[in-house]
Design a protein around this motif. Structure first.
Motif, short mmCIF file in Angstrom:
data_model
loop_
_atom_site.label_atom_id
_atom_site.label_comp_id
_atom_site.label_asym_id
_atom_site.label_seq_id
_atom_site.Cartn_x
_atom_site.Cartn_y
_atom_site.Cartn_z
N GLU A 14 42.34 40.75 34.74
CA GLU A 14 41.35 41.44 35.58
C GLU A 14 40.23 41.42 34.68
N THR A 15 40.09 41.26 33.25
CA THR A 15 38.72 41.07 32.78
C THR A 15 38.05 39.96 33.11
N ALA A 16 38.73 38.87 33.31
CA ALA A 16 38.25 37.48 33.57
C ALA A 16 37.92 37.66 35.26
N ALA A 17 38.33 38.19 35.92
CA ALA A 17 38.03 38.45 37.49
C ALA A 17 36.97 39.21 37.48
N ARG A 18 36.72 40.06 36.82
CA ARG A 18 35.61 40.90 36.90
C ARG A 18 34.29 40.23 36.27
N CYS A 24 29.36 35.96 40.63
CA CYS A 24 29.20 35.26 42.11
C CYS A 24 28.62 36.39 43.13
N ALA A 25 28.57 37.75 42.80
CA ALA A 25 28.09 38.74 43.70
C ALA A 25 27.20 39.74 43.06
N GLU A 26 26.35 40.38 43.81
CA GLU A 26 25.68 41.47 43.31
C GLU A 26 25.66 42.58 44.63
N GLY A 27 25.27 43.76 44.02
CA GLY A 27 24.98 44.77 45.06
C GLY A 27 26.14 45.31 45.53
N ASP A 28 25.81 45.66 46.91
CA ASP A 28 27.09 46.10 47.78
C ASP A 28 28.27 45.16 47.82
N LEU A 29 28.10 43.79 47.83
CA LEU A 29 29.21 42.98 47.87
C LEU A 29 29.85 43.12 46.55
N LEU A 30 29.27 43.20 45.40
CA LEU A 30 29.91 43.18 44.23
C LEU A 30 30.81 44.41 43.96
N ARG A 31 30.18 45.66 44.49
CA ARG A 31 30.98 46.84 44.48
C ARG A 31 32.10 46.68 45.25
N THR A 32 32.08 46.23 46.52
CA THR A 32 33.32 45.84 47.26
C THR A 32 34.36 45.13 46.63
N GLN A 33 33.94 44.16 46.16
CA GLN A 33 35.01 43.14 45.53
C GLN A 33 35.57 43.78 44.42
N LEU A 34 34.85 44.53 43.57
CA LEU A 34 35.35 45.28 42.55
C LEU A 34 36.36 46.19 42.91
N ALA A 35 36.19 47.03 43.95
CA ALA A 35 37.06 47.91 44.55
C ALA A 35 38.13 47.41 44.95
N ILE A 36 38.15 46.12 45.67
CA ILE A 36 39.42 45.53 45.86
C ILE A 36 40.28 45.11 44.72
N LEU A 37 39.69 44.56 43.73
CA LEU A 37 40.20 44.13 42.49
C LEU A 37 40.87 45.19 42.03
N ARG A 38 40.32 46.27 42.06
CA ARG A 38 41.02 47.67 41.23
C ARG A 38 42.27 47.87 41.82
N ARG A 39 42.09 47.84 43.21
CA ARG A 39 43.22 48.10 44.02
C ARG A 39 44.53 46.87 43.77
N LEU A 40 43.93 45.78 43.44
CA LEU A 40 44.97 44.67 43.36
C LEU A 40 45.73 44.64 41.88
N ALA A 41 44.77 45.08 40.95
CA ALA A 41 45.05 45.10 39.64
C ALA A 41 45.85 46.35 39.20
N ARG A 42 46.09 47.29 40.19
CA ARG A 42 46.58 48.65 39.79
C ARG A 42 48.01 48.55 39.42
N VAL A 43 48.45 48.73 38.11
CA VAL A 43 49.58 48.69 37.55
C VAL A 43 49.76 49.74 36.66
#
Length: 67
Positions: A14-18, A24-43
């Protein structure tokens, strides 16, 4: 031992993915991708202390490290 490795590896992945997303991204796109990562990495975190104690008890019982 597998549970310990899996629990630790998920945190590292998860840290590496962040870091990759931030590079690779910034602004709204980064926030969206981080939200998706949080959902995928929820354990649910493992009981690392309990698992470590179980591994230690086993090592003591067989008088060697199991690898």
């Amino acid at each position: 031992m597998t549970g310990l490795v899996a629990d630790e590896s998920m945190g590292l992945a998860e840290t590496a993915a962040r870091h990759v997303l931030a590079a690779c991204a910034e602004g709204d796109l980064l926030r969206t991708q981080l939200a998706i990562l949080r959902r995928l990495a929820r354990v649910t975190p493992a009981d690392a202390v309990g698992l470590s104690r179980t591994v230690a008890r086993h090592c003591i019982q067989v008088e060697r490290y199991p690898l």
